[in-house]
Write a protein that holds these residues in place. Structure first.
Motif, short mmCIF file in Angstrom:
data_model
loop_
_atom_site.label_atom_id
_atom_site.label_comp_id
_atom_site.label_asym_id
_atom_site.label_seq_id
_atom_site.Cartn_x
_atom_site.Cartn_y
_atom_site.Cartn_z
N UNK A 81 0.82 -1.21 0.00
CA UNK A 81 0.00 0.00 0.00
C UNK A 81 0.86 1.27 0.00
N UNK A 83 4.19 1.38 -1.38
CA UNK A 83 5.06 1.50 -2.55
C UNK A 83 4.39 1.20 -3.89
N UNK A 84 3.13 0.78 -3.85
CA UNK A 84 2.47 0.36 -5.10
C UNK A 84 1.07 0.96 -5.17
N UNK A 85 0.67 1.38 -6.36
CA UNK A 85 -0.63 2.05 -6.49
C UNK A 85 -1.71 1.20 -7.15
N UNK A 86 -1.45 -0.08 -7.27
CA UNK A 86 -2.48 -0.94 -7.85
C UNK A 86 -2.34 -1.10 -9.34
N UNK B 73 -7.52 2.87 -7.26
CA UNK B 73 -8.23 1.67 -6.80
C UNK B 73 -7.56 1.15 -5.55
N UNK B 74 -8.10 0.09 -4.97
CA UNK B 74 -7.41 -0.51 -3.82
C UNK B 74 -6.06 -1.08 -4.28
N UNK B 75 -5.00 -0.78 -3.54
CA UNK B 75 -3.66 -1.22 -3.96
C UNK B 75 -3.59 -2.74 -4.09
N UNK B 76 -4.33 -3.43 -3.23
CA UNK B 76 -4.27 -4.91 -3.21
C UNK B 76 -5.04 -5.54 -4.36
N UNK B 77 -5.77 -4.75 -5.11
CA UNK B 77 -6.57 -5.28 -6.21
C UNK B 77 -8.05 -5.14 -5.90
N UNK B 104 -2.87 -8.37 -5.59
CA UNK B 104 -2.72 -8.23 -7.05
C UNK B 104 -1.60 -7.23 -7.32
#
Lengths: 204, 179
Positions: A81, A83-86, B73-77, B104
């Motif tokens: 959450x 370091x990555x934006x999906x 969107x939600x970072x996790x997918x 994801x």
């Protein structure tokens, strides 16, 4: 699994090629008893559904995986959450369609197509006199390079004499020396042509 | 003065597939008439499945209308994808994985390389040999691999699990060292 549990190790299991398993074998490490406490699984849409340029994958970290009191999934969640934006919405909708009835059938066709290439490579190399392995439950075929040559020597010779590019085994680590890898991911025409050329150059 | 991550200086040459690409480009420049067939890197050649294309077209249209547009969107997918994965890749094979255990991402390579972020730098890492170079190089970048020994082609702090003809290319557990 037993080793990991006895020693408190974590198994990082890369299952990017699970779609190529055709024999009756587990597709996920979590099909094996006790894996949830000691394994993380990486999966991908690249090789089954052709997402190498579209980009979508996923990682599975079960809640049972803990180091002391700390849940490994909670750390990964924190990292992800931060370091990555999906993955783009459009791409995720595409990935979802892989699981529709049509999507599943079309993915099966793709996998069969590449596995057929792998079979052509495996059989062709064997006919050319090479000792081969792989190409079963996997789209890659490995050959043993001729005596006295290194993997990179063979790379150069194959490029020069047959204009075919493969991957030298030593690039994957010292135990890969003396071996060479070809992939079934080419087009059917290119694969057949490559094998014909190899047979012409190396065939006995 | 700023200091760099010196572990990067220990890495030998370039990434394997970049080295191959460079060699092939040089050959093709010297032999412009040669028809080179690439069966090296594991990149696919068939177009995306029709079902995927249709779903993406629809999603593009959604992004073009105010009522269905989506921003971050939600970072996790999205749930729709995490649910589909849990159902089809796991439940269908008798494995109970819940959607919130699925993250994801943009690639298994990125995740394999990034997972080390959440583990201490002083862990001992064991790798199959031969193996996907990303596992080795990313640990070297993190400072977990020690130094590269040119003469053996091995990193001093990694444990190698050789896959050889003698063992049917099936590695055994890391031996002689408690991880």
């Amino acid at each position: 699994m037993e080793y990991a549990r006895t020693n408190g190790a974590v198994i990082l299991y890369d299952a990017a090629y699970e779609a190529y398993i055709t024999e009756d074998l587990p597709h996920s490490i979590f099909e094996i008893e006790g894996a949830k406490e000691c394994a993380i699984e990486f999966r991908s849409f690249s090789k089954n559904a052709g997402f190498t340029g579209t980009r979508c994958a996923f990682t599975v970290i079960p809640k049972e995986l803990k180091v002391g009191e700390v849940s490994v999934a909670s750390l990964w969640n924190r990292r992800h959450t931060t370091k990555f934006n999906g993955v783009p919405y459009i791409v995720q909708r595409g990935a979802e369609a892989v699981y529709s009835p049509e999507g599943k059938a079309q993915v099966r066709e793709l996998v069969d197509f590449y596995m057929n290439n792998a079979r052509i490579i495996r059989e062709g190399l064997a006919q050319a006199g090479f000792s081969v392995s792989g190409g079963v439950n996997s789209p890659y075929v490995w050959l043993k390079v001729p005596e006295g040559m290194t993997s990179w020597d063979f790379f150069d010779e194959l490029l020069d004499k047959a204009n075919v590019v493969g991957t030298p085994g030593s690039g994957f680590g010292p135990s890969g020396e003396g071996y060479f890898r070809l992939t079934g991911f080419g087009t059917a025409e290119a694969t057949a042509e490559a094998i014909e050329r190899i047979k012409k150059v190396f065939g006995k | 003065m700023v200091r760099i991550n010196e572990n990067y200086l220990k890495l030998p040459g370039s990434y394997l597939f970049s080295t191959i690409a460079k060699k092939v480009n040089e050959y093709s420049a010297a032999h412009p008439d040669s028809k080179i067939i690439r069966l090296g890197i594991g990149d696919v050649t068939r177009p995306l499945p029709k079902a995927v294309i249709e779903a993406m077209h629809k999603a593009v249209d959604e992004m073009g209308a105010a009522e269905t547009f989506r921003g971050y969107g939600p970072e996790q997918g999205y749930d729709f994808l995490r649910n589909a994965i849990a159902e089809n890749d796991y439940k269908a094979r008798g494995v109970d994985i819940s959607p919130d255990e699925i993250f994801v991402s943009d690639g298994a390579k990125s995740d394999c390389g990034n997972i080390g972020d959440i583990f201490g730098v002083d862990n001992v890492v064991a790798v199959c040999d031969p193996v996907y170079p990303v596992y080795v190089d990313t640990n070297a970048m993190a400072g977990r691999a020690g130094d590269y020994d040119e003469s053996t082609g091995m990193w001093t702090n990694l444990v190698y699990m050789p896959c050889l003809e003698e063992n049917g290319f099936m590695p055994s557990s890391p031996s002689g060292r408690r991880i």
